[in-house]
Design a protein around this motif. Sequence first.
Motif, PDB file in Angstrom:
ATOM      1  N   MET A   1       0.853  -1.197   0.000  1.00 49.45           N
ATOM      2  CA  MET A   1       0.000   0.000   0.000  1.00 49.45           C
ATOM      3  C   MET A   1       0.884   1.240   0.000  1.00 49.45           C
ATOM      4  O   MET A   1       1.785   1.357   0.836  1.00 49.45           O
ATOM      5  N   PRO A   2       0.681   2.176  -0.912  1.00 45.84           N
ATOM      6  CA  PRO A   2       1.535   3.363  -0.961  1.00 45.84           C
ATOM      7  C   PRO A   2       1.355   4.205   0.292  1.00 45.84           C
ATOM      8  O   PRO A   2       0.259   4.350   0.825  1.00 45.84           O
ATOM      9  N   ARG A   3       2.436   4.751   0.763  1.00 48.47           N
ATOM     10  CA  ARG A   3       2.424   5.565   1.972  1.00 48.47           C
ATOM     11  C   ARG A   3       2.165   7.026   1.620  1.00 48.47           C
ATOM     12  O   ARG A   3       2.792   7.582   0.727  1.00 48.47           O
ATOM     13  N   LEU A   4       1.194   7.616   2.383  1.00 51.71           N
ATOM     14  CA  LEU A   4       0.883   9.019   2.140  1.00 51.71           C
ATOM     15  C   LEU A   4       2.017   9.892   2.662  1.00 51.71           C
ATOM     16  O   LEU A   4       2.576   9.641   3.728  1.00 51.71           O
ATOM     17  N   SER A   5       2.370  10.895   1.905  1.00 54.49           N
ATOM     18  CA  SER A   5       3.458  11.793   2.303  1.00 54.49           C
ATOM     19  C   SER A   5       2.918  13.209   2.439  1.00 54.49           C
ATOM     20  O   SER A   5       2.016  13.626   1.705  1.00 54.49           O
ATOM     21  N   LEU A   6       3.465  13.942   3.399  1.00 52.63           N
ATOM     22  CA  LEU A   6       3.069  15.326   3.617  1.00 52.63           C
ATOM     23  C   LEU A   6       3.693  16.231   2.571  1.00 52.63           C
ATOM     24  O   LEU A   6       4.725  15.887   1.988  1.00 52.63           O
ATOM     25  N   PRO A   7       3.085  17.380   2.316  1.00 51.67           N
ATOM     26  CA  PRO A   7       3.722  18.343   1.411  1.00 51.67           C
ATOM     27  C   PRO A   7       5.111  18.716   1.923  1.00 51.67           C
ATOM     28  O   PRO A   7       5.345  18.786   3.130  1.00 51.67           O
ATOM     29  N   ALA A   8       6.028  18.939   0.999  1.00 46.79           N
ATOM     30  CA  ALA A   8       7.406  19.215   1.394  1.00 46.79           C
ATOM     31  C   ALA A   8       7.581  20.609   1.970  1.00 46.79           C
ATOM     32  O   ALA A   8       8.410  20.814   2.853  1.00 46.79           O
ATOM     33  N   GLY A   9       6.804  21.585   1.512  1.00 49.59           N
ATOM     34  CA  GLY A   9       6.991  22.966   1.922  1.00 49.59           C
ATOM     35  C   GLY A   9       6.098  23.374   3.085  1.00 49.59           C
ATOM     36  O   GLY A   9       5.080  22.735   3.376  1.00 49.59           O
ATOM     37  N   MET A  10       6.481  24.466   3.749  1.00 48.17           N
ATOM     38  CA  MET A  10       5.706  24.995   4.867  1.00 48.17           C
ATOM     39  C   MET A  10       4.332  25.461   4.408  1.00 48.17           C
ATOM     40  O   MET A  10       3.326  25.199   5.072  1.00 48.17           O
ATOM     41  N   ALA A  11       4.270  26.150   3.264  1.00 44.54           N
ATOM     42  CA  ALA A  11       2.985  26.650   2.766  1.00 44.54           C
ATOM     43  C   ALA A  11       2.029  25.504   2.489  1.00 44.54           C
ATOM     44  O   ALA A  11       0.834  25.573   2.817  1.00 44.54           O
ATOM     45  N   GLY A  12       2.530  24.420   1.889  1.00 46.21           N
ATOM     46  CA  GLY A  12       1.682  23.265   1.603  1.00 46.21           C
ATOM     47  C   GLY A  12       1.117  22.649   2.866  1.00 46.21           C
ATOM     48  O   GLY A  12      -0.048  22.227   2.912  1.00 46.21           O
ATOM     49  N   ARG A  13       1.923  22.581   3.915  1.00 48.38           N
ATOM     50  CA  ARG A  13       1.450  21.984   5.157  1.00 48.38           C
ATOM     51  C   ARG A  13       0.437  22.885   5.862  1.00 48.38           C
ATOM     52  O   ARG A  13      -0.506  22.399   6.494  1.00 48.38           O
ATOM     53  N   ILE A  14       0.638  24.194   5.756  1.00 47.62           N
ATOM     54  CA  ILE A  14      -0.347  25.114   6.330  1.00 47.62           C
ATOM     55  C   ILE A  14      -1.688  24.978   5.600  1.00 47.62           C
ATOM     56  O   ILE A  14      -2.759  24.943   6.229  1.00 47.62           O
ATOM     57  N   VAL A  15      -1.638  24.891   4.277  1.00 46.63           N
ATOM     58  CA  VAL A  15      -2.866  24.688   3.493  1.00 46.63           C
ATOM     59  C   VAL A  15      -3.525  23.369   3.887  1.00 46.63           C
ATOM     60  O   VAL A  15      -4.758  23.288   4.023  1.00 46.63           O
ATOM     61  N   LEU A  16      -2.720  22.329   4.104  1.00 48.33           N
ATOM     62  CA  LEU A  16      -3.266  21.025   4.504  1.00 48.33           C
ATOM     63  C   LEU A  16      -3.982  21.134   5.851  1.00 48.33           C
ATOM     64  O   LEU A  16      -5.064  20.549   6.043  1.00 48.33           O
ATOM     65  N   ILE A  17      -3.406  21.879   6.783  1.00 49.95           N
ATOM     66  CA  ILE A  17      -4.044  22.059   8.088  1.00 49.95           C
ATOM     67  C   ILE A  17      -5.375  22.796   7.944  1.00 49.95           C
ATOM     68  O   ILE A  17      -6.388  22.417   8.547  1.00 49.95           O
ATOM     69  N   LEU A  18      -5.383  23.862   7.109  1.00 51.76           N
ATOM     70  CA  LEU A  18      -6.620  24.606   6.897  1.00 51.76           C
ATOM     71  C   LEU A  18      -7.687  23.728   6.251  1.00 51.76           C
ATOM     72  O   LEU A  18      -8.858  23.754   6.653  1.00 51.76           O
ATOM     73  N   VAL A  19      -7.294  22.938   5.258  1.00 55.68           N
ATOM     74  CA  VAL A  19      -8.256  22.043   4.592  1.00 55.68           C
ATOM     75  C   VAL A  19      -8.792  21.018   5.583  1.00 55.68           C
ATOM     76  O   VAL A  19     -10.001  20.716   5.603  1.00 55.68           O
ATOM     77  N   ALA A  20      -7.914  20.464   6.422  1.00 54.27           N
ATOM     78  CA  ALA A  20      -8.349  19.480   7.406  1.00 54.27           C
ATOM     79  C   ALA A  20      -9.331  20.095   8.395  1.00 54.27           C
ATOM     80  O   ALA A  20     -10.344  19.478   8.755  1.00 54.27           O
ATOM     81  N   ALA A  21      -9.057  21.326   8.836  1.00 56.53           N
ATOM     82  CA  ALA A  21      -9.953  21.985   9.784  1.00 56.53           C
ATOM     83  C   ALA A  21     -11.311  22.278   9.153  1.00 56.53           C
ATOM     84  O   ALA A  21     -12.360  22.026   9.766  1.00 56.53           O
ATOM     85  N   VAL A  22     -11.317  22.802   7.924  1.00 57.26           N
ATOM     86  CA  VAL A  22     -12.577  23.106   7.239  1.00 57.26           C
ATOM     87  C   VAL A  22     -13.367  21.826   6.980  1.00 57.26           C
ATOM     88  O   VAL A  22     -14.594  21.775   7.151  1.00 57.26           O
TER      89      VAL A  22
END
Length: 445
Positions: A1-22
């Motif tokens: 099973m492929p492993r999910l990876s986080l965005p490499a950059g700070m901006a990508g991770r901040i966007v991911l947090i906002l999307v998760a919260a929304v």
Amino acid sequence: MPRLSLPAGMAGRIVLILVAAVTAEFIGNSLINLWQEKELLSAERTRRIAGQIVVAERVVADVRAERRARVAGDLSLDGLVLNWVPATVIADSSAAHTRLRQVKQRLVGMAPALAGRDIRLVLIASATSGKRDLIGALRLADGSFVTFRVTPFLNAPPSFALVLALHLLLIAAVLGMGLLLVRALVRPLRTLAALADATGQGSQPTVVIEGPREVRRVAIAFAAMQARLLNIMAEHTQALVAVSHDLRTPIQRLRLRAALLADSEARDAIDRDLAELEKFVGSIVSFMRGDGAEAARLVDVAAIAMTAVDDAADAGAAITYHGPDALPAILRPLALKRALANIVDNAVEHAATVRVRLSADATAILLVVEDDGPGIPPARRDEVLLPFRRLEQARRHDSGGAGLGLAIASKAVSTLSGTLLLGESALGGLSVTLRLPRQGEATAK
């Protein structure tokens, strides 16, 4: 099973947090709305109701108008009341109400004869149970209507306080999740800041390269800078220590030659100068070497303080100790001894009376050294904590110091995670307060 990876950059991770919260907020609101609109009709009951409406339409259409209302009423079932009216004020609310639109689609799906017909649905609160009934009307070919009432259709609406509490709980949960994600995002930065504070404090912490791409770049640059700075510090320290050490040999030779002089006054003067020079060299070596990577261990702070007082008293100083006979704590003993010895020596050099007080509370250990000397002006107290700074109005020219006593003490106290404060003494001179964090009290007991 492929492993999910986080965005490499700070901006990508901040966007991911906002999307998760929304997303979490949207899902939570949807679940609360579904709970508020919990439907009480099963699929089997809906099928019976759809079939009964079709039957009522056919039967009512075959009888005269004056008998239609009674015939429709006779077709009623438990929880389903049927009637016939020549006209109705029921308006269709299914276009604006998702639940009603779904009910209409199910009725048509279970009774195809209702497809394309004028079916009107509306909700009304039950006068007895507080639950909500389904009111409907089916338009017949002659313009009259077969009406029906399903009791109950939806649960009673929850109270406003309960709905508000659920929404507040949802907001708190989303905020908590967001804070945890943000904490995990900035953890590499906190770690890097801690490593920066620890660098040069007697240890060489290893920089861990982790986190977003921007943080990893900063960590790599910091690791390279740390290596350069530590190398420069080590080279300078070795050079100064080597020079200071090499000076000891000519000092000893001069001392031997001075001993051969017949003139006692000249011999004594040279001995004093050589002692001052030797003390100066010793201060430099002590300051540059520090305490190294000393490990903290369980020690008796009171014993260390009393030993420093006894050593000064044996040398002829008027010094007293006030405090407990024992005070166990976990700290670096050499650093504490170095700090206290330099503070006491500084006080003895410039005052006639010195007092050492030791006390402790639940969180900190306080060591206060007071004297009746000339003191230090408040505006210059920060200055004397810097190396090679001497305040001539507060020191004798023949003290033999290099201006390193309080600087050595301040450096040693910083390795103990403590603070050193200068103030006014109750004896009229300088007060030096060491505040050290108290650790390991339970272990000590």
